[in-house]
Design an enzyme around this catalytic site. Structure first.
Site, short mmCIF file in Angstrom:
data_model
loop_
_atom_site.label_atom_id
_atom_site.label_comp_id
_atom_site.label_asym_id
_atom_site.label_seq_id
_atom_site.Cartn_x
_atom_site.Cartn_y
_atom_site.Cartn_z
N GLU A 89 2.50 12.41 5.79
CA GLU A 89 2.66 12.93 7.14
C GLU A 89 4.11 12.86 7.57
OE1 GLU A 89 0.22 9.89 9.03
OE2 GLU A 89 2.04 9.36 10.10
N CYS A 102 10.50 12.27 11.85
CA CYS A 102 10.13 11.09 11.10
C CYS A 102 9.51 11.56 9.78
CB CYS A 102 9.13 10.29 11.94
SG CYS A 102 8.48 8.85 11.10
N CYS A 109 1.82 3.31 0.22
CA CYS A 109 2.79 2.22 0.21
C CYS A 109 2.18 0.98 -0.43
CB CYS A 109 3.28 1.90 1.61
SG CYS A 109 4.67 0.73 1.61
N CYS A 113 1.61 -4.21 4.28
CA CYS A 113 1.65 -4.89 5.58
C CYS A 113 0.27 -4.77 6.25
CB CYS A 113 2.72 -4.26 6.47
SG CYS A 113 4.35 -4.31 5.69
N CYS A 116 -0.53 -2.03 9.05
CA CYS A 116 -0.09 -0.65 8.77
C CYS A 116 -1.18 0.10 8.01
CB CYS A 116 1.20 -0.69 7.96
SG CYS A 116 1.73 0.93 7.39
N ASN A 211 9.37 -8.05 12.24
CA ASN A 211 7.96 -8.28 12.57
C ASN A 211 7.51 -9.73 12.67
OD1 ASN A 211 7.68 -5.50 12.58
ND2 ASN A 211 7.00 -5.41 10.47
N CYS A 330 2.73 5.14 11.65
CA CYS A 330 2.76 5.17 10.22
C CYS A 330 1.40 5.44 9.52
CB CYS A 330 3.26 3.77 9.85
SG CYS A 330 3.85 3.57 8.23
N1 SAH Z 1 8.23 1.04 5.00
C1 SAH Z 1 9.27 1.12 5.94
C2 SAH Z 1 9.30 2.42 6.72
C3 SAH Z 1 7.97 2.98 7.13
S1 SAH Z 1 7.07 2.01 8.30
C4 SAH Z 1 9.22 -0.06 6.89
O1 SAH Z 1 8.26 -0.81 6.87
O2 SAH Z 1 10.18 -0.26 7.63
C5 SAH Z 1 7.94 2.39 9.78
C6 SAH Z 1 7.71 1.43 10.91
O3 SAH Z 1 6.37 1.54 11.40
C7 SAH Z 1 7.91 -0.03 10.53
O4 SAH Z 1 8.81 -0.65 11.41
C8 SAH Z 1 6.52 -0.62 10.68
O5 SAH Z 1 6.62 -1.97 11.00
C9 SAH Z 1 5.92 0.27 11.76
N2 SAH Z 1 4.45 0.27 11.80
C10 SAH Z 1 3.60 0.25 10.78
N3 SAH Z 1 2.32 0.24 11.21
C11 SAH Z 1 2.37 0.25 12.56
C12 SAH Z 1 1.38 0.25 13.61
N4 SAH Z 1 0.08 0.23 13.33
N5 SAH Z 1 1.82 0.26 14.88
C13 SAH Z 1 3.13 0.26 15.18
N6 SAH Z 1 4.10 0.30 14.24
C14 SAH Z 1 3.73 0.27 12.95
FE1 SF4 Z 2 4.72 0.07 3.76
FE2 SF4 Z 2 3.62 0.30 6.15
FE3 SF4 Z 2 4.72 -2.03 5.43
FE4 SF4 Z 2 6.30 0.10 5.94
S1 SF4 Z 2 4.99 -0.97 7.40
S2 SF4 Z 2 6.42 -1.30 4.20
S3 SF4 Z 2 4.96 1.77 5.19
S4 SF4 Z 2 2.93 -1.05 4.46
#
Ligand code: SAH
Ligand code: SF4
Length: 344
Positions: A89, A102, A109, A113, A116, A211, A330
Protein backbone atom coordinates in the site's frame (compact mmCIF):
# COMPACT_ATOMS: atom_id res chain seq x y z
CA UNK A 1 13.46 -5.19 -19.55
CA UNK A 2 11.18 -2.88 -17.57
CA UNK A 3 12.28 0.70 -18.12
CA UNK A 4 10.73 1.76 -14.80
CA UNK A 5 13.59 1.58 -12.35
CA UNK A 6 16.39 1.63 -14.91
CA UNK A 7 19.40 3.76 -14.02
CA UNK A 8 21.00 6.11 -16.53
CA UNK A 9 23.80 3.59 -17.03
CA UNK A 10 21.33 0.77 -17.72
CA UNK A 11 19.49 2.92 -20.24
CA UNK A 12 22.80 3.74 -21.92
CA UNK A 13 23.49 0.02 -22.28
CA UNK A 14 20.02 -0.60 -23.65
CA UNK A 15 20.37 2.20 -26.20
CA UNK A 16 23.95 1.30 -27.06
CA UNK A 17 23.33 -0.02 -30.58
CA UNK A 18 20.29 2.19 -31.29
CA UNK A 19 21.37 5.70 -30.38
CA UNK A 20 24.05 5.93 -27.72
CA UNK A 21 24.36 9.73 -27.66
CA UNK A 22 24.25 10.98 -24.06
CA UNK A 23 21.45 13.42 -24.77
CA UNK A 24 19.25 10.58 -26.06
CA UNK A 25 19.87 8.60 -22.91
CA UNK A 26 19.08 11.71 -20.86
CA UNK A 27 15.85 12.24 -22.79
CA UNK A 28 14.58 8.74 -22.11
CA UNK A 29 15.66 8.94 -18.46
CA UNK A 30 13.78 12.22 -18.04
CA UNK A 31 10.62 10.85 -19.59
CA UNK A 32 10.68 8.05 -17.06
CA UNK A 33 11.77 9.90 -13.94
CA UNK A 34 10.50 13.46 -14.40
CA UNK A 35 7.56 13.40 -16.76
CA UNK A 36 6.61 9.94 -15.51
CA UNK A 37 5.64 8.66 -18.97
CA UNK A 38 3.36 5.66 -18.88
CA UNK A 39 4.18 4.52 -22.42
CA UNK A 40 6.85 4.89 -25.09
CA UNK A 41 4.33 6.69 -27.31
CA UNK A 42 4.34 9.61 -24.92
CA UNK A 43 8.04 10.19 -25.60
CA UNK A 44 7.22 12.49 -28.48
CA UNK A 45 10.70 13.99 -28.87
CA UNK A 46 12.17 10.57 -29.74
CA UNK A 47 12.15 9.48 -33.39
CA UNK A 48 9.35 7.01 -34.09
CA UNK A 49 11.83 4.37 -35.31
CA UNK A 50 13.70 4.57 -32.02
CA UNK A 51 10.49 4.21 -30.03
CA UNK A 52 9.63 1.13 -32.09
CA UNK A 53 13.04 -0.46 -31.57
CA UNK A 54 12.78 0.28 -27.86
CA UNK A 55 9.35 -1.34 -27.77
CA UNK A 56 10.90 -4.53 -29.15
CA UNK A 57 13.27 -4.84 -26.23
CA UNK A 58 11.57 -3.17 -23.30
CA UNK A 59 8.31 -2.36 -21.55
CA UNK A 60 7.10 0.36 -19.20
CA UNK A 61 5.36 -1.47 -16.39
CA UNK A 62 4.03 0.12 -13.20
CA UNK A 63 2.27 -1.65 -10.34
CA UNK A 64 -1.48 -2.06 -10.76
CA UNK A 65 -3.66 0.08 -8.49
CA UNK A 66 -6.11 -2.57 -7.24
CA UNK A 67 -7.99 -0.12 -5.16
CA UNK A 68 -7.99 3.53 -4.12
CA UNK A 69 -9.81 4.57 -0.97
CA UNK A 70 -10.47 8.19 -0.27
CA UNK A 71 -10.90 9.58 3.19
CA UNK A 72 -11.56 12.92 4.76
CA UNK A 73 -8.95 15.66 4.30
CA UNK A 74 -8.22 14.45 0.75
CA UNK A 75 -6.25 11.38 1.76
CA UNK A 76 -5.98 8.70 -0.95
CA UNK A 77 -4.86 5.24 -0.01
CA UNK A 78 -3.68 2.89 -2.76
CA UNK A 79 -3.35 -0.89 -2.77
CA UNK A 80 -0.81 -1.88 -5.43
CA UNK A 81 -0.27 -5.32 -6.95
CA UNK A 82 2.90 -6.57 -8.66
CA UNK A 83 2.98 -9.31 -11.32
CA UNK A 84 3.96 -12.02 -8.80
CA UNK A 85 0.89 -11.24 -6.68
CA UNK A 86 2.66 -9.18 -4.01
CA UNK A 87 0.36 -6.45 -2.66
CA UNK A 88 1.53 -3.29 -0.91
CA UNK A 89 0.00 0.00 0.00
CA UNK A 90 0.91 3.65 -0.40
CA UNK A 91 -0.83 6.84 0.66
CA UNK A 92 -1.08 10.40 -0.62
CA UNK A 93 -1.89 13.01 2.03
CA UNK A 94 -2.43 16.64 1.05
CA UNK A 95 -0.69 18.95 3.52
CA UNK A 96 -0.26 22.69 3.58
CA UNK A 97 1.72 23.64 0.48
CA UNK A 98 2.62 20.12 -0.59
CA UNK A 99 1.45 16.52 -0.68
CA UNK A 100 3.13 13.82 1.38
CA UNK A 101 3.44 10.41 -0.24
CA UNK A 102 3.98 7.42 2.00
CA UNK A 103 5.56 4.49 0.10
CA UNK A 104 6.26 0.84 0.89
CA UNK A 105 9.70 -0.75 0.60
CA UNK A 106 8.78 -4.42 1.15
CA UNK A 107 5.67 -6.56 0.58
CA UNK A 108 5.44 -7.36 4.29
CA UNK A 109 7.81 -7.05 7.21
CA UNK A 110 9.92 -9.55 9.13
CA UNK A 111 10.60 -7.20 12.04
CA UNK A 112 7.38 -8.21 13.78
CA UNK A 113 6.45 -5.17 15.89
CA UNK A 114 3.43 -6.18 17.98
CA UNK A 115 1.44 -2.99 17.26
CA UNK A 116 1.85 -3.15 13.46
CA UNK A 117 -0.54 -4.93 11.10
CA UNK A 118 2.21 -5.34 8.50
CA UNK A 119 4.44 -6.99 11.09
CA UNK A 120 1.66 -9.29 12.24
CA UNK A 121 0.86 -10.37 8.68
CA UNK A 122 4.53 -11.33 8.39
CA UNK A 123 7.54 -11.09 6.12
CA UNK A 124 7.32 -10.23 2.44
CA UNK A 125 9.84 -9.87 -0.31
CA UNK A 126 11.96 -6.83 -1.02
CA UNK A 127 10.64 -4.53 -3.68
CA UNK A 128 13.11 -3.43 -6.34
CA UNK A 129 13.92 0.25 -6.69
CA UNK A 130 11.74 0.34 -9.80
CA UNK A 131 8.83 -1.30 -7.99
CA UNK A 132 9.06 1.30 -5.24
CA UNK A 133 9.43 4.13 -7.73
CA UNK A 134 6.40 2.73 -9.60
CA UNK A 135 4.20 3.52 -6.58
CA UNK A 136 5.34 7.12 -6.85
CA UNK A 137 4.79 7.26 -10.62
CA UNK A 138 1.24 5.93 -10.45
CA UNK A 139 0.17 8.16 -7.57
CA UNK A 140 1.71 11.27 -9.10
CA UNK A 141 -0.09 10.63 -12.40
CA UNK A 142 -3.44 9.55 -10.97
CA UNK A 143 -3.61 12.38 -8.45
CA UNK A 144 -2.50 14.98 -11.00
CA UNK A 145 0.64 15.79 -9.02
CA UNK A 146 3.28 15.68 -11.77
CA UNK A 147 5.35 18.83 -11.25
CA UNK A 148 3.75 19.61 -7.88
CA UNK A 149 5.77 19.76 -4.63
CA UNK A 150 5.76 16.50 -2.71
CA UNK A 151 7.46 14.98 0.29
CA UNK A 152 8.16 11.27 0.24
CA UNK A 153 8.31 9.17 3.39
CA UNK A 154 9.18 5.48 3.60
CA UNK A 155 6.65 4.78 6.31
CA UNK A 156 4.47 2.32 4.46
CA UNK A 157 5.01 -1.40 4.60
CA UNK A 158 8.42 -2.88 5.27
CA UNK A 159 11.73 -2.00 6.84
CA UNK A 160 13.70 0.16 4.40
CA UNK A 161 17.10 -0.61 5.93
CA UNK A 162 16.53 -4.32 5.31
CA UNK A 163 16.15 -3.44 1.62
CA UNK A 164 19.05 -1.10 1.00
CA UNK A 165 19.46 -1.91 -2.71
CA UNK A 166 15.80 -1.14 -3.35
CA UNK A 167 15.81 2.04 -1.28
CA UNK A 168 19.08 3.28 -2.76
CA UNK A 169 17.79 2.97 -6.31
CA UNK A 170 14.39 4.43 -5.41
CA UNK A 171 16.02 7.48 -3.79
CA UNK A 172 18.27 7.93 -6.82
CA UNK A 173 15.23 7.94 -9.13
CA UNK A 174 13.14 10.14 -6.85
CA UNK A 175 15.97 12.63 -6.48
CA UNK A 176 15.50 13.59 -10.12
CA UNK A 177 12.47 15.59 -8.98
CA UNK A 178 12.35 15.43 -5.17
CA UNK A 179 15.13 16.96 -3.11
CA UNK A 180 16.67 14.47 -0.64
CA UNK A 181 15.64 16.99 2.04
CA UNK A 182 12.08 16.07 1.17
CA UNK A 183 12.61 12.32 1.39
CA UNK A 184 12.50 10.54 4.76
CA UNK A 185 13.54 6.97 5.45
CA UNK A 186 11.97 5.53 8.59
CA UNK A 187 13.67 2.61 10.31
CA UNK A 188 12.92 0.35 13.25
CA UNK A 189 16.62 0.66 14.11
CA UNK A 190 18.68 -1.68 11.91
CA UNK A 191 22.03 -0.45 13.24
CA UNK A 192 24.37 -1.63 10.42
CA UNK A 193 22.02 -0.09 7.85
CA UNK A 194 22.50 3.39 9.31
CA UNK A 195 26.11 3.74 8.19
CA UNK A 196 25.12 2.59 4.71
CA UNK A 197 22.34 5.14 4.59
CA UNK A 198 24.75 7.83 5.76
CA UNK A 199 27.12 6.92 2.92
CA UNK A 200 24.58 7.61 0.16
CA UNK A 201 25.50 10.36 -2.22
CA UNK A 202 22.05 11.85 -1.92
CA UNK A 203 21.22 11.29 1.70
CA UNK A 204 17.55 11.36 2.68
CA UNK A 205 16.36 12.42 6.10
CA UNK A 206 16.20 9.86 8.86
CA UNK A 207 13.33 8.87 11.12
CA UNK A 208 13.71 6.22 13.80
CA UNK A 209 10.83 4.31 15.35
CA UNK A 210 11.72 4.37 19.02
CA UNK A 211 8.41 3.43 20.61
CA UNK A 212 9.87 2.67 24.04
CA UNK A 213 12.19 4.18 26.63
CA UNK A 214 13.82 1.06 28.08
CA UNK A 215 15.51 -1.87 26.42
CA UNK A 216 13.16 -4.32 28.10
CA UNK A 217 10.01 -2.54 26.98
CA UNK A 218 11.37 -2.02 23.48
CA UNK A 219 12.17 -5.71 23.09
CA UNK A 220 8.62 -6.57 24.04
CA UNK A 221 7.19 -4.22 21.42
CA UNK A 222 9.85 -4.62 18.74
CA UNK A 223 11.57 -8.02 18.75
CA UNK A 224 14.32 -6.56 16.55
CA UNK A 225 15.55 -4.64 19.60
CA UNK A 226 17.04 -7.86 20.98
CA UNK A 227 19.36 -8.02 18.00
CA UNK A 228 20.15 -4.29 17.89
CA UNK A 229 19.88 -2.97 21.44
CA UNK A 230 18.75 0.53 22.29
CA UNK A 231 22.18 1.47 23.57
CA UNK A 232 23.89 0.51 20.30
CA UNK A 233 21.16 2.22 18.30
CA UNK A 234 21.56 5.49 20.19
CA UNK A 235 25.35 5.32 19.87
CA UNK A 236 25.00 4.86 16.10
CA UNK A 237 22.58 7.78 15.93
CA UNK A 238 24.96 10.02 17.85
CA UNK A 239 27.55 9.23 15.18
CA UNK A 240 25.11 9.73 12.29
CA UNK A 241 26.23 12.65 10.12
CA UNK A 242 23.58 15.36 9.90
CA UNK A 243 23.58 18.16 7.37
CA UNK A 244 23.30 21.64 8.79
CA UNK A 245 19.86 22.24 10.22
CA UNK A 246 18.76 18.63 9.93
CA UNK A 247 17.37 16.64 12.82
CA UNK A 248 16.55 13.01 13.35
CA UNK A 249 12.84 12.36 13.85
CA UNK A 250 11.94 9.87 16.57
CA UNK A 251 8.57 8.23 16.09
CA UNK A 252 6.82 7.03 19.19
CA UNK A 253 3.64 4.99 18.73
CA UNK A 254 1.60 5.56 21.86
CA UNK A 255 -0.02 2.49 23.42
CA UNK A 256 -2.39 2.96 26.33
CA UNK A 257 -1.02 1.57 29.57
CA UNK A 258 2.16 0.30 27.90
CA UNK A 259 4.51 3.14 26.95
CA UNK A 260 2.47 6.27 27.78
CA UNK A 261 3.42 6.92 31.42
CA UNK A 262 4.93 10.13 32.71
CA UNK A 263 7.99 8.10 33.70
CA UNK A 264 8.40 7.20 30.03
CA UNK A 265 8.00 10.85 29.12
CA UNK A 266 10.69 11.83 31.63
CA UNK A 267 13.09 9.15 30.39
CA UNK A 268 12.87 10.23 26.76
CA UNK A 269 14.78 13.53 26.92
CA UNK A 270 17.54 11.86 28.92
CA UNK A 271 17.78 9.05 26.38
CA UNK A 272 17.98 11.40 23.41
CA UNK A 273 20.27 13.98 24.97
CA UNK A 274 22.90 15.21 22.51
CA UNK A 275 21.02 14.11 19.40
CA UNK A 276 19.53 16.96 17.33
CA UNK A 277 16.03 15.61 17.06
CA UNK A 278 12.29 16.00 17.16
CA UNK A 279 9.80 13.56 18.59
CA UNK A 280 6.62 12.62 16.76
CA UNK A 281 4.02 11.04 19.01
CA UNK A 282 1.71 8.73 17.04
CA UNK A 283 -1.42 7.54 18.85
CA UNK A 284 -1.91 3.88 17.91
CA UNK A 285 -4.09 3.31 14.90
CA UNK A 286 -6.24 0.48 16.22
CA UNK A 287 -7.33 -2.66 14.41
CA UNK A 288 -9.96 -4.90 15.97
CA UNK A 289 -8.84 -8.04 14.22
CA UNK A 290 -5.04 -7.81 14.23
CA UNK A 291 -4.32 -5.53 17.16
CA UNK A 292 -6.90 -6.75 19.65
CA UNK A 293 -6.06 -5.59 23.17
CA UNK A 294 -4.06 -2.55 22.05
CA UNK A 295 -5.48 0.96 22.18
CA UNK A 296 -4.37 4.56 21.84
CA UNK A 297 -4.17 6.58 25.07
CA UNK A 298 -6.84 9.22 25.57
CA UNK A 299 -6.11 12.78 24.52
CA UNK A 300 -5.36 14.00 28.03
CA UNK A 301 -2.67 11.35 28.49
CA UNK A 302 -1.09 12.16 25.14
CA UNK A 303 -1.12 15.89 25.90
CA UNK A 304 0.43 15.35 29.32
CA UNK A 305 3.15 13.18 27.77
CA UNK A 306 3.85 15.82 25.12
CA UNK A 307 3.86 18.47 27.84
CA UNK A 308 6.68 16.76 29.74
CA UNK A 309 8.77 16.64 26.55
CA UNK A 310 8.05 20.28 25.73
CA UNK A 311 9.00 21.31 29.27
CA UNK A 312 12.33 19.54 28.72
CA UNK A 313 12.79 21.75 25.64
CA UNK A 314 12.22 18.97 23.17
CA UNK A 315 10.70 19.59 19.80
CA UNK A 316 7.53 17.48 19.93
CA UNK A 317 4.53 17.00 17.64
CA UNK A 318 1.51 14.74 17.88
CA UNK A 319 0.26 13.06 14.71
CA UNK A 320 -3.48 13.27 15.12
CA UNK A 321 -4.01 10.65 12.44
CA UNK A 322 -4.85 11.72 8.90
CA UNK A 323 -7.43 9.57 7.21
CA UNK A 324 -8.01 7.10 9.99
CA UNK A 325 -11.27 6.32 8.19
CA UNK A 326 -9.30 4.78 5.34
CA UNK A 327 -7.11 2.81 7.76
CA UNK A 328 -4.17 5.17 7.71
CA UNK A 329 -1.50 3.20 9.50
CA UNK A 330 1.09 0.86 8.23
CA UNK A 331 -0.30 -2.14 6.33
CA UNK A 332 -3.88 -1.77 7.39
CA UNK A 333 -5.43 -1.27 3.97
CA UNK A 334 -3.61 -4.32 2.71
CA UNK A 335 -5.04 -6.21 5.66
CA UNK A 336 -8.51 -5.14 4.58
CA UNK A 337 -7.95 -5.96 0.92
CA UNK A 338 -6.67 -9.42 1.85
CA UNK A 339 -9.64 -9.99 4.17
CA UNK A 340 -12.12 -8.90 1.50
CA UNK A 341 -10.52 -11.01 -1.21
CA UNK A 342 -10.59 -14.05 1.08
CA UNK A 343 -14.25 -13.50 1.89
CA UNK A 344 -16.70 -15.08 -0.60
N1 SAH B 1 9.58 -0.21 9.23
C1 SAH B 1 9.80 1.17 9.34
C2 SAH B 1 8.92 2.01 8.44
C3 SAH B 1 7.49 1.56 8.28
S1 SAH B 1 6.51 1.65 9.74
C4 SAH B 1 9.64 1.62 10.79
O1 SAH B 1 9.20 0.84 11.61
O2 SAH B 1 10.00 2.75 11.09
C5 SAH B 1 6.19 3.38 9.81
C6 SAH B 1 5.71 3.88 11.15
O3 SAH B 1 4.40 3.40 11.43
C7 SAH B 1 6.60 3.45 12.31
O4 SAH B 1 6.99 4.57 13.06
C8 SAH B 1 5.69 2.55 13.11
O5 SAH B 1 6.06 2.60 14.46
C9 SAH B 1 4.32 3.13 12.80
N2 SAH B 1 3.20 2.21 13.04
C10 SAH B 1 3.14 0.90 12.81
N3 SAH B 1 1.95 0.39 13.18
C11 SAH B 1 1.22 1.41 13.66
C12 SAH B 1 -0.10 1.55 14.21
N4 SAH B 1 -0.91 0.49 14.32
N5 SAH B 1 -0.50 2.76 14.60
C13 SAH B 1 0.31 3.83 14.50
N6 SAH B 1 1.54 3.78 13.98
C14 SAH B 1 2.01 2.59 13.58
FE1 SF4 C 1 8.01 -3.58 10.20
FE2 SF4 C 1 5.75 -2.49 11.05
FE3 SF4 C 1 7.81 -2.76 12.74
FE4 SF4 C 1 7.94 -0.95 10.74
S1 SF4 C 1 6.53 -0.93 12.46
S2 SF4 C 1 9.51 -2.42 11.35
S3 SF4 C 1 6.78 -2.06 9.13
S4 SF4 C 1 6.68 -4.44 11.76
Amino acid sequence: MNLVGASRAELATLLHDLDPRPYRVAQVYQWLTRRLAGSLDEMTNLPKALRESLADRSVIRDPEALEVRRGGEGTAKFAFAYPDGAVVEAVAMPMEGHTTLCLSSQAGCAVGCVFCVTGILGAGRNLTGGEIFGQYRVIMRQEGLVGAPVNVVFMGMGEPLLNLPGITRAVELLAETVSPRRITVSTAGIVPGLAKLAALERRPKLAVSLNATTQEQRERLMPIAARWPLEDLLAALRAFPLERGRRITFEYVMLAGINDSLDDARRLPRLLRGIPCKVNLIPLNPDEQYLAGLAAPDEATISAFAGVLAAAHMNVTVRWSKGRDVAAACGQLRGQVIRERAAP
